[in-house]
Design an enzyme around this catalytic site. Sequence first.
Site: not given
Ligand SMILES: O=C(O)[C@H]1O[C@H](OP(=O)(O)OP(=O)(O)OC[C@H]2O[C@@H](n3ccc(=O)[nH]c3=O)[C@H](O)[C@@H]2O)[C@H](O)[C@@H](O)[C@@H]1O
Length: 424
Positions: A235
Amino acid sequence: MPSLEDELFPSTPGKFKDRSNRKFHRCLASTSTMFLWALFLIALTALYISFQSFLGGGDTDKWGGIQWERQVVASAKVHRHGGFSVLVTGAAGFVGTHVSIALKKRGDGVVGLDNFNHYYNPSLKRDRQKLLSQQDIFIVEGDLNNGRLLSKLFGVVEFTHVMHLAAQAGVRYALENPRSYIHSNIAGLVTLLEACKNADPQPVFVWASSSSVYGLNEKVPFSESDRTDQPASLYAATKKAGEEIAHTYNHIHGLSITGLRFFTVYGPWGRPDMAYFSFTKNILKGKAITVYRGKNRVDLARDFTYIDDIVKGCVASLDTAGKSTGSGGKKRGPAPYRTYNLGNTSPVTVPMMVGILERHLKVKAKKNVVEMPGNGDVPYTHANITLARIELGYKPTTDLQTGLKKFVRWYLSYYGHTQGKASY
Ligand SMILES: O=C(O)[C@H]1O[C@H](OP(=O)(O)OP(=O)(O)OC[C@H]2O[C@@H](n3ccc(=O)[nH]c3=O)[C@H](O)[C@@H]2O)[C@H](O)[C@@H](O)[C@@H]1O
């Protein structure tokens, strides 16, 4: 009694009838019938093709026709002096919906474009579409990769700006469906940039990159000039590639380009695949949530940014962007190329985020804490927003506590307190 043949081919009165010609006549009869049928089929096909081209469609997407054009033109109509006519891609998406409404409310013309894909339950997208339609915003249903549709759209409306928010989002889904990232974030981007390049006048182009481009960068907070050559997920790699691709269109064709690096955007009408959203659903259902933890038991953290702050950053980017300089696909002079972080500047750990949700939902979460799998995640994000503050007047005002309160209120009103209703 005259034979059928005689009836079909009556002899010219007064002409001599020759029985030896009968075979020839019979053959002529069947050949002519076949010929007439062939003519009929050709005419029918021609009629169908010309009807399709009259509709302007012909693809499986739902577009084309006079009624469709009227809707596009009405939606693009500007209602303020000096207002913009903006094509918002991904308009049925989370950020797209909010940005479209903000622009329309201040009097800009807005036309949406969305392919309503099934990455998550499209019924949420359809409900966002209804929300937009209440504001007289029309969403064209079609894919970014449909060059014919894009050139038709640019033929119908002289867009002053393009707000490109359509993308294959999600960091971890790239392991499951890598091609979808190439389809939307690379091929779709190029098709859209081609349409913008060819438009005369060329529109201003503002688009969503991602904080994920910082990848394995360890210098915090992340500044726009920091290295972005170590993506941790496909991504992130496609977003980084998008930045480079956009740069070439700026350099060669004179398109005014602004890339916005969003930091974990959240809020009402959000994306069900994101952690805060799926955690809410599972906490309410009494299901366990999986909380990832980094190496050495370090909590993961994100610079969660509330949707209203992101919308202000998007609108300010449109307002401050200099014009594109190209015409007929040719650059006439240098055009602006800008990149900004749009974050909140105050990272919060994932367990803290869960704690806030528990308080707002008044339900204790069942947590499974596991080590972060090697699936594209990064341990920490933190935006330096100095540049956006100086050049866009960007100033986020919503902390995670307040923003999640608004999200939970929306979630409960949308899905109802009966948790079983949430199916996404
Ligand atoms: O800022 C960005 O660039 C990105 O932000 C998000 O990605 P992310 O920060 O990974 O957001 P989430 O998927 O909501 O995850 C947030 C946090 O929760 C954690 N997480 C996620 C899923 C889960 O089941 N458990 C968990 O602890 C992830 O590791 C992460 O640290 C968006 O999903 C992306 O599309 C975007 O581009």
